[in-house]
Write a protein that holds these residues in place. Structure first.
Motif, PDB file in Angstrom:
ATOM      1  N   ALA A  36      -2.282   0.017  -7.043  1.00  0.00           N
ATOM      2  CA  ALA A  36      -1.218   0.280  -6.067  1.00  0.00           C
ATOM      3  C   ALA A  36      -1.327   1.694  -5.502  1.00  0.00           C
ATOM      4  O   ALA A  36      -1.206   1.906  -4.291  1.00  0.00           O
ATOM      5  N   VAL A  37      -1.566   2.670  -6.370  1.00  0.00           N
ATOM      6  CA  VAL A  37      -1.680   4.050  -5.911  1.00  0.00           C
ATOM      7  C   VAL A  37      -2.938   4.227  -5.062  1.00  0.00           C
ATOM      8  O   VAL A  37      -2.923   4.898  -4.016  1.00  0.00           O
ATOM      9  N   ALA A  38      -4.038   3.616  -5.492  1.00  0.00           N
ATOM     10  CA  ALA A  38      -5.283   3.710  -4.727  1.00  0.00           C
ATOM     11  C   ALA A  38      -5.122   3.088  -3.345  1.00  0.00           C
ATOM     12  O   ALA A  38      -5.616   3.634  -2.343  1.00  0.00           O
ATOM     13  N   ALA A  39      -4.416   1.957  -3.264  1.00  0.00           N
ATOM     14  CA  ALA A  39      -4.195   1.303  -1.974  1.00  0.00           C
ATOM     15  C   ALA A  39      -3.333   2.174  -1.065  1.00  0.00           C
ATOM     16  O   ALA A  39      -3.560   2.252   0.148  1.00  0.00           O
ATOM     17  N   LEU A  40      -2.335   2.857  -1.638  1.00  0.00           N
ATOM     18  CA  LEU A  40      -1.475   3.742  -0.853  1.00  0.00           C
ATOM     19  C   LEU A  40      -2.284   4.919  -0.309  1.00  0.00           C
ATOM     20  O   LEU A  40      -2.166   5.267   0.876  1.00  0.00           O
ATOM     21  N   GLU A  41      -3.102   5.532  -1.153  1.00  0.00           N
ATOM     22  CA  GLU A  41      -3.936   6.651  -0.698  1.00  0.00           C
ATOM     23  C   GLU A  41      -4.913   6.210   0.386  1.00  0.00           C
ATOM     24  O   GLU A  41      -5.130   6.931   1.366  1.00  0.00           O
TER      25      GLU A  41
END
Length: 299
Positions: A36-41
């Motif tokens: 989720a964090v990687a997709a947001l970045e």
């Protein structure tokens, strides 16, 4: 992946400074949180977190995004409450801050009463002798003593306190009562770091203020410690009136140089939300304001 979900995951990881801890907080698996964090970045084209084997910390861009993201989550929660028709029924988690001794004496008893009245609310109380950045530390309501800096916070005045000099009757009988601030140079001084971090004490109003430089014989890091010392006859200390209200009423401490006191310091309840904010904040602010205004020691 839903952007709001990504934001919520990022806030949890950034606040916990750990992907594993963020996953536990959200009830998710660590790989799902990492994705989720990687997709947001990736969607933002910005690196939000610095990752090492020991910690996870926001980058400069990540910190700015975190501040904005927290406000988004608060607004969404308020919208959910209003849409569900529960705005009159306080519920959820509330974080409150106040100075240590003030929180112990005045705030904590009323937090307990508030929790008894509203069973759907839980509270985290941060009692600290420093100015808490409410936005950065996720605090909903704070009690502040002294002049308020310009900010976006909303403030409600609920009382005032004075800076007082006091000593035990035995000390004053042995060493005499100072008649002017300059006489303090001939007395034993107990300095409390929480109130008097320097050895320069100011007296009078701003237009006619006088500053006296004093060398303390005893310096302590807590107000409780200073009170204990002067009760034993260690000298004269300077504290806020509410901190020694009980001792002054009982006669175990006496004030000196009252005619040279500075103007009283205001007490405010500060919060981030307006009149249409969440029920938990509005209810707590109203409840605490009424309770604090009823204390004679704060008038």
């Amino acid at each position: 992946m839903d952007r709001f979900h990504q934001i919520a995951v990022y806030v949890a990881v950034a606040e916990e400074e750990s992907f594993a801890a963020g996953a536990r907080r959200l009830g998710m698996s660590p790989p799902a949180v990492t994705r989720a964090v990687a997709a947001l970045e990736e969607s933002l084209g910005v690196k939000l977190l610095n990752r090492t084997t020991r910690f996870v910390r926001p980058t400069d861009a990540g910190q700015r995004y975190l501040d904005d993201a927290r406000q988004i989550l608060v607004k969404v929660q308020e919208a959910d409450e209003a849409a569900a028709g529960i705005n009159a029924d306080p519920r959820g988690h509330l974080t409150v801050t106040a100075p240590v001794l003030f929180g112990k004496i005045f705030v904590m008893p009323h937090i307990v009463e508030f929790l008894q009245r509203y069973p759907a609310v839980d509270v985290s109380a941060m009692f600290l002798d420093r100015v808490v950045n409410m936005m950065e530390e996720g605090v909903d309501v704070g009690v502040r003593i002294g002049a308020l800096p310009d900010s976006s916070m909303r403030a409600l005045r609920v009382g005032q306190v004075r800076r007082v000099l006091c000593a035990s009757p035995d000390y004053l009988a042995q060493h005499g009562i100072p008649q002017t601030p300059d006489n303090l140079k001939q007395h034993h001084i107990v300095a409390a770091a929480g109130v008097s971090p320097s050895v320069e004490w100011k007296f009078g109003d701003s237009d006619h203020a006088a500053a006296i430089r004093i060398k303390p014989r005893l310096t302590v890091t807590s107000n409780d410690g200073a009170i204990a010392a002067v009760l034993k006859g260690a000298g004269i200390t300077r504290l806020l009136s509410y901190q020694v209200a009980r001792e002054l009423e009982q006669g175990t401490l006496k004030t000196v140089l009252s005619e040279y006191e500075s103007a009283p310091l205001p007490i405010h309840i500060v919060h981030r939300e307006g009149r249409d904010g969440s029920a938990k904040v509005r209810s707590f602010v109203d409840f605490m304001a009424q309770a604090l205004r009823a204390h004679s020691a704060l008038r």
